[in-house]
Enzyme design. Structure first.
Site, PDB file in Angstrom:
ATOM      1  N   ASP A  11      45.686  56.355  78.423  1.00 19.18           N
ATOM      2  CA  ASP A  11      46.280  55.937  77.166  1.00 19.18           C
ATOM      3  C   ASP A  11      45.226  55.005  76.546  1.00 19.18           C
ATOM      4  OD1 ASP A  11      48.222  55.229  75.186  1.00 19.18           O
ATOM      5  OD2 ASP A  11      48.559  53.363  76.291  1.00 19.18           O
ATOM      6  N   ASP A  13      45.907  52.381  73.445  1.00 19.41           N
ATOM      7  CA  ASP A  13      46.435  51.080  73.005  1.00 19.41           C
ATOM      8  C   ASP A  13      47.074  50.332  74.177  1.00 19.41           C
ATOM      9  OD1 ASP A  13      45.899  51.382  70.172  1.00 19.41           O
ATOM     10  OD2 ASP A  13      47.494  52.873  70.129  1.00 19.41           O
ATOM     11  N   ARG A  51      54.449  56.652  65.341  1.00 18.96           N
ATOM     12  CA  ARG A  51      54.581  55.804  64.154  1.00 18.96           C
ATOM     13  C   ARG A  51      55.977  55.907  63.517  1.00 18.96           C
ATOM     14  NH1 ARG A  51      49.930  56.857  59.927  1.00 18.96           N
ATOM     15  NH2 ARG A  51      48.720  56.688  61.848  1.00 18.96           N
TER      16      ARG A  51
HETATM   17  C1  BG6 Z   1      50.611  54.164  70.504  1.00 24.26           C
HETATM   18  C2  BG6 Z   1      51.014  52.720  70.316  1.00 24.26           C
HETATM   19  O1  BG6 Z   1      49.440  54.220  71.266  1.00 24.26           O
HETATM   20  O2  BG6 Z   1      50.376  54.785  69.241  1.00 24.26           O
HETATM   21  C3  BG6 Z   1      52.226  52.641  69.397  1.00 24.26           C
HETATM   22  O3  BG6 Z   1      51.320  52.145  71.563  1.00 24.26           O
HETATM   23  C4  BG6 Z   1      51.937  53.358  68.077  1.00 24.26           C
HETATM   24  O4  BG6 Z   1      52.565  51.288  69.165  1.00 24.26           O
HETATM   25  C5  BG6 Z   1      51.493  54.794  68.359  1.00 24.26           C
HETATM   26  O5  BG6 Z   1      53.085  53.362  67.242  1.00 24.26           O
HETATM   27  C6  BG6 Z   1      51.123  55.558  67.092  1.00 24.26           C
HETATM   28  O6  BG6 Z   1      49.981  54.963  66.546  1.00 24.26           O
HETATM   29  P1  BG6 Z   1      49.405  55.199  65.088  1.00 24.26           P
HETATM   30  O7  BG6 Z   1      48.092  54.451  65.121  1.00 24.26           O
HETATM   31  O8  BG6 Z   1      49.201  56.676  64.905  1.00 24.26           O
HETATM   32  O9  BG6 Z   1      50.371  54.651  64.126  1.00 24.26           O
HETATM   33 MG    MG Z   2      49.672  52.068  75.252  1.00 25.50          MG
END
Ligand code: BG6
Ligand code: MG
Length: 213
Positions: A11, A13, A51
């Protein structure tokens, strides 16, 4: 342990970089504009969650719920994303979690496949900005996945892209939804941070690296 597996699926984030706070703060800023108060625990609630699904969690904190059309929801989610993009615009290798390069090098030198299974549409930007994109043999496009985490789809797709069976791979996650996804896809789960639904948990990526060395 390292040679027991042929692939590592990460993963992004909260694992390879600490963007969870930036995601949360961006949601918080949007919520304030909308007159919604979101508690600190929301940071964990949106971990690994797409999101639009995260937006539903935020809207759930409204005192008097408002019905939004799909297009209005997309516009709100886009607004959050613009706030988030502003927070990560200067990201560089200095934003990598400690030990990331050493871990990726260790896997490469052991001929272990490396894949990314992030729910974020901003993942390719961050991989490039932090200069680690060249380490990845496969990056799953979350747009190609119909069911997000905790469904197994994204981790299964990552294994398929590596040409490996799930039981030959490890999945590394900081989110409970992500650990569920890894488990139901059949990879070996490794947790980063504080996780209640995973037996093998390290406080950060550096501790995982130390364990593997
Ligand atoms: C995940 C995060 O990796 O990605 C979430 O942990 C986030 O918090 C999700 O909502 C979607 O991310 P993005 O950047 O496409 O809005
Ligand atoms: Mg994560």
């Amino acid at each position: 342990m390292i040679n027991k597996y042929k692939g590592f699926v990460f993963d992004l984030d909260g694992v390879l970089t600490e963007t969870s706070k930036a995601h949360f703060e961006a949601w918080q800023e949007l919520a304030v504009e909308m007159g919604i108060e979101v508690p600190e625990q929301t940071m964990d609630e949106v971990r690994g969650i797409s999101r639009l699904e995260s937006l539903e969690i935020i809207l759930g904190y409204a005192h008097s719920p408002i019905e939004y059309s799909y297009d209005e929801k997309v516009a709100l989610a886009t607004k959050k994303n613009n706030i988030y993009l502003d927070k990560i615009k200067a990201y560089s290798p200095s934003n990598l979690a400690e030990g990331t390069i050493e871990l990726l090098e260790l896997l490469k030198s052991n001929h272990i496949g490396i894949a990314l299974a992030s729910a974020s549409n901003n993942a390719p930007f961050l991989l490039k900005a932090m200069k680690i994109d060249h380490y990845f043999d496969a990056v799953v496009d979350p747009g190609s996945i119909s069911k997000g985490k905790p469904a197994p789809d994204i981790f299964m797709k990552a294994c398929e892209m590596l040409g490996l069976e799930p039981h030959e791979c490890v999945g590394v996650e900081d989110a409970e939804a992500g650990i569920e996804s890894i488990k139901s896809a059949g990879l070996h789960p490794i947790g980063i941070g504080k996780l209640l639904n995973c037996d093998e948990v390290y406080q950060d990526l550096k501790s995982l690296l130390d364990h593997l060395l």
